[in-house]
Design an enzyme around this catalytic site. Structure first.
Site, PDB file in Angstrom:
ATOM      1  N   GLY A 166       0.809  -1.224   0.000  1.00  0.00           N
ATOM      2  CA  GLY A 166       0.000   0.000   0.000  1.00  0.00           C
ATOM      3  C   GLY A 166       0.836   1.265   0.000  1.00  0.00           C
ATOM      4  O   GLY A 166       2.069   1.227   0.094  1.00  0.00           O
ATOM      5  N   GLY A 217       2.534   3.576   1.543  1.00  0.00           N
ATOM      6  CA  GLY A 217       3.085   3.756   2.891  1.00  0.00           C
ATOM      7  C   GLY A 217       3.609   5.158   3.099  1.00  0.00           C
ATOM      8  O   GLY A 217       3.745   5.624   4.233  1.00  0.00           O
ATOM      9  N   ARG A 218       3.952   5.825   2.008  1.00  0.00           N
ATOM     10  CA  ARG A 218       4.399   7.216   2.152  1.00  0.00           C
ATOM     11  C   ARG A 218       3.995   8.032   0.935  1.00  0.00           C
ATOM     12  O   ARG A 218       4.664   8.993   0.560  1.00  0.00           O
ATOM     13  CB  ARG A 218       5.888   7.280   2.362  1.00  0.00           C
ATOM     14  CG  ARG A 218       6.659   6.612   1.261  1.00  0.00           C
ATOM     15  CD  ARG A 218       7.972   7.203   1.173  1.00  0.00           C
ATOM     16  NE  ARG A 218       8.817   6.329   0.373  1.00  0.00           N
ATOM     17  CZ  ARG A 218      10.102   6.459   0.334  1.00  0.00           C
ATOM     18  NH1 ARG A 218      10.672   7.391   1.043  1.00  0.00           N
ATOM     19  NH2 ARG A 218      10.821   5.674  -0.416  1.00  0.00           N
ATOM     20  N   GLY A 247       6.989   6.926   6.730  1.00  0.00           N
ATOM     21  CA  GLY A 247       6.151   7.679   5.787  1.00  0.00           C
ATOM     22  C   GLY A 247       6.846   8.891   5.181  1.00  0.00           C
ATOM     23  O   GLY A 247       6.219   9.686   4.484  1.00  0.00           O
ATOM     24  N   ASP A 255       4.326  -4.278  -7.199  1.00  0.00           N
ATOM     25  CA  ASP A 255       3.720  -3.062  -6.633  1.00  0.00           C
ATOM     26  C   ASP A 255       4.314  -1.813  -7.277  1.00  0.00           C
ATOM     27  O   ASP A 255       3.842  -0.709  -7.018  1.00  0.00           O
ATOM     28  CB  ASP A 255       3.911  -3.018  -5.109  1.00  0.00           C
ATOM     29  CG  ASP A 255       5.350  -3.229  -4.691  1.00  0.00           C
ATOM     30  OD1 ASP A 255       5.917  -4.277  -5.048  1.00  0.00           O
ATOM     31  OD2 ASP A 255       5.928  -2.348  -4.034  1.00  0.00           O
ATOM     32  N   ASN A 256       5.341  -1.982  -8.103  1.00  0.00           N
ATOM     33  CA  ASN A 256       5.944  -0.842  -8.797  1.00  0.00           C
ATOM     34  C   ASN A 256       5.667  -0.898 -10.294  1.00  0.00           C
ATOM     35  O   ASN A 256       6.381  -0.291 -11.090  1.00  0.00           O
ATOM     36  CB  ASN A 256       7.455  -0.803  -8.550  1.00  0.00           C
ATOM     37  CG  ASN A 256       7.788  -0.450  -7.108  1.00  0.00           C
ATOM     38  OD1 ASN A 256       6.972   0.152  -6.411  1.00  0.00           O
ATOM     39  ND2 ASN A 256       8.972  -0.813  -6.650  1.00  0.00           N
TER      40      ASN A 256
HETATM   41  P1  AMP Z   1       9.196   0.702  -2.647  1.00  0.00           P
HETATM   42  O1  AMP Z   1      10.298  -0.293  -2.518  1.00  0.00           O
HETATM   43  O2  AMP Z   1       9.639   2.129  -2.519  1.00  0.00           O
HETATM   44  O3  AMP Z   1       8.353   0.488  -3.852  1.00  0.00           O
HETATM   45  O4  AMP Z   1       8.248   0.492  -1.381  1.00  0.00           O
HETATM   46  C1  AMP Z   1       7.607  -0.715  -1.080  1.00  0.00           C
HETATM   47  C2  AMP Z   1       6.543  -0.474  -0.033  1.00  0.00           C
HETATM   48  O5  AMP Z   1       7.118   0.114   1.134  1.00  0.00           O
HETATM   49  C3  AMP Z   1       5.426   0.461  -0.473  1.00  0.00           C
HETATM   50  O6  AMP Z   1       4.245   0.003   0.100  1.00  0.00           O
HETATM   51  C4  AMP Z   1       5.859   1.786   0.117  1.00  0.00           C
HETATM   52  O7  AMP Z   1       4.778   2.640   0.324  1.00  0.00           O
HETATM   53  C5  AMP Z   1       6.491   1.340   1.421  1.00  0.00           C
HETATM   54  N1  AMP Z   1       7.484   2.300   1.906  1.00  0.00           N
HETATM   55  C6  AMP Z   1       8.706   2.553   1.375  1.00  0.00           C
HETATM   56  N2  AMP Z   1       9.345   3.501   2.097  1.00  0.00           N
HETATM   57  C7  AMP Z   1       8.516   3.855   3.102  1.00  0.00           C
HETATM   58  C8  AMP Z   1       8.599   4.789   4.182  1.00  0.00           C
HETATM   59  N3  AMP Z   1       9.665   5.549   4.386  1.00  0.00           N
HETATM   60  N4  AMP Z   1       7.532   4.879   4.999  1.00  0.00           N
HETATM   61  C9  AMP Z   1       6.447   4.121   4.833  1.00  0.00           C
HETATM   62  N5  AMP Z   1       6.314   3.223   3.857  1.00  0.00           N
HETATM   63  C10 AMP Z   1       7.328   3.086   2.996  1.00  0.00           C
HETATM   64 MG    MG Z   2       6.790   1.279  -4.578  1.00  0.00          MG
END
Ligand code: AMP
Ligand code: MG
Length: 520
Positions: free
Chosen positions: A100, A102-103, A135, A269-270
């Site tokens: 989801g 997350g930020r 976040g 998710d990306n």
């Molecule tokens: P990512 O690897 O950036 O695609 O992130 C994978 C998941 O981790 C996604 O659900 C992001 O929203 C969550 N996420 C990454 N960095 C953060 C953060 N600093 N705070 C909260 N959620 C995060």
């Molecule tokens: Mg992501």
């Protein structure tokens, strides 16, 4: 600032009934309402005028105090209802459950000139999907997303866009290399924009939970608003929807291969369902041409997301999406046929793309071989991809002996070009010259066409890092300089010739230039 605000996503899709902001599993809902946090001392660093005008935001608007407040999350426009999306995903080949936003917080949906846009803030605080994280986002990763997403747009690569980059004035703790050395960094927020931020993972989460009702609601919504030409919901429409996503995914990845972009974290998710490059994290640009290269140190062992593997991973991710859509279709064959088609289309579009990089337009059955031989030569010694292809356009018919001279600036260590390597190159240029003789196009016309697919300027990893180093010292000039430069990546910009150069030696092993982690 008069924005034409819409609420299509939140009006038509089920919301999480809980309104409190704490980490949880969110069931039978596509999103949760959540507000951005207040930041200590917001300061605007940059605005993409181009993106602003797409949204109906004038210069007067974006220089106002209100703009800064809204796009740093400190003020919510009266009619806005920010929310975070629920999605899951396969990370590095394994199902990871609920992830989801997350930020990322979806701040506004705006319609302007008959186009729908969603504006998200990245780094504006925790949401129900933040799991154990904060976040927030740091300045370095925000600069990288801001500059690269706009640069990709101007390169003609399908991508999410960026509207603004702001400092929050807050400090954010990060262990940049995951080696136990945490440090405080400057916090920042990028406002990013796309017609939709829906990902493969948005559908996977409902399939994984066997919530076929919400899955259908979301797929129907997606088709209605983003693929309206596919028709009314039905099994046939769902199949065409999957075919269209597969086509767009492949198209996006072929563009990545053309410009030498390595995404770095192609988790499901990306993967945007609209076929847009999304979530600029530990991405990188090929310097030396190398199918095995990945900038992501988190992936350095298996190199799952290396340059040469991106098309395969696109396919692997589409398999996961096919599984997620299966409950609505209940027939495997049409989905399998689309996945098979991806493989065939990959062969043809990849060949066409490489031919365009070489300036070959007529048919010749030996072109695939000529390209294969070129790739072998490019691997003989570290050879800069961008410089090689850009300079190749100066090749003149009947002048094969000049070939090596034309591209010599692309070699990182000229002394490594031994007699035997030089001979292999000379042989290749002979074959290339022979092949070009069969083309009807003139040298000048071919050069023009080649220069429109082989960029002169890309956001080399060290260039972003220089802008980051300056910005951390409070100097944002280089951000603007690179932003302006990368608006015209295919044009000659004599005053900026210094950016048409190989990666300097100091950047070869520097963190941020050749090594990046997911920490952002
Ligand atoms: P990512 O690897 O950036 O695609 O992130 C994978 C998941 O981790 C996604 O659900 C992001 O929203 C969550 N996420 C990454 N960095 C953060 C953060 N600093 N705070 C909260 N959620 C995060
Ligand atoms: Mg992501």
């Amino acid at each position: 600032m008069k924005l034409n605000i819409k609420h299509t996503f939140t009006n038509e899709l089920p919301a999480d009934s809980v309104l409190d902001n704490y980490t949880r599993q969110v069931k039978e809902a596509c999103y949760s309402f959540v507000n951005p946090i207040q930041t200590k001392a917001p300061k605007l660093i940059h605005v993409s005028e181009d993106m602003a005008s797409n949204l109906g935001i004038s210069q007067k608007d974006y220089t106002s105090d209100l703009f800064l407040k809204v796009f740093s999350g400190n003020e919510i426009l009266p009619n806005a209802k920010p929310y975070a999306m629920c999605y899951g995903g396969h990370q590095f080949g394994h199902w990871a459950g609920q992830l989801g936003d997350g930020r990322a917080i979806n701040l506004l949906e705006v319609e302007h000139q008959n186009k729908q846009w969603t504006i998200q803030l990245k780094g504006a605080g925790k949401t129900p999907y933040s799991r154990t994280a904060d976040g927030l986002a740091v300045l370095r990763s925000s600069i990288r997303e801001y500059l690269c997403s706009e640069a990709m747009y101007h390169l003609g690569v399908p991508t999410t866009r960026a509207l603004s980059l702001a400092l929050t004035g807050d400090e954010v703790l990060r262990d940049m290399l995951y080696d136990g050395n945490s440090a405080y960094e400057k916090g920042a927020i990028v406002s990013r924009v796309a017609p939709s931020f829906l990902r493969f993972g948005n559908y996977e989460i409902f399939a994984a939970r066997q919530d076929h009702k919400t899955l259908k609601t979301l797929v129907d919504f997606t088709i209605k608003h983003h693929f309206p030409n596919l028709g009314k919901p039905s099994k046939t429409t769902y199949i065409s929807f999957f075919a269209e996503v597969a086509k767009r995914t492949l198209n996006m990845i072929i563009h990545w291969q053309r410009v030498g972009f390595v995404h770095g974290v192609m988790n499901t998710d990306n993967m945007s369902v609209l076929g847009l490059t999304i979530d600029y994290g530990p991405y990188g640009w090929l310097e030396g041409f190398d199918y095995g290269w990945t900038p992501n140190t988190t992936d350095s062992q298996h190199k799952r997301y290396r340059y040469g593997n991106q098309p395969n991973i696109g396919l692997w991710n589409l398999y996961q999406l096919a599984n997620a859509l299966y409950p609505l279709i209940e027939e495997a064959e049409p989905l399998e046929a689309i996945l098979e088609q991806y493989k065939t289309d990959f062969e043809t579009t990849s060949l066409a793309m490489m031919k365009s990089k070489l300036g070959l337009y007529d048919y010749d059955e030996k072109d695939a071989l000529l390209i294969q031989e070129l790739e072998n030569c490019l691997l003989l010694t570290e050879t800069d991809m961008t410089i090689f292809f850009r300079n190749l356009s100066s090749f003149k018919k009947g002048n094969a002996s000049k070939g090596l001279q034309i591209v010599k600036d692309a070699f990182y260590v000229p002394t490594e070009v031994s007699d035997s390597i030089a001979q292999q190159w000379k042989d290749w240029f002979e074959r290339y010259g022979f092949r070009l003789d069969k083309e009807t196009m003139s040298d000048a016309d071919r050069q023009l066409k080649m220069n429109a697919v082989n960029p002169k300027y890309v956001l080399r990893n060290y260039m972003a890092q220089l802008a980051i180093d300056d910005a951390n010292k409070g100097d944002f000039k280089l951000i603007d300089e690179l932003f302006q430069l990368l608006k015209h990546p295919y044009e000659e910009q004599p005053k900026s010739e210094k950016w048409f150069a190989k990666r300097p030696d100091w950047a070869r092993h520097k963190v941020g230039c050749s090594m990046l982690s997911c920490s952002s």
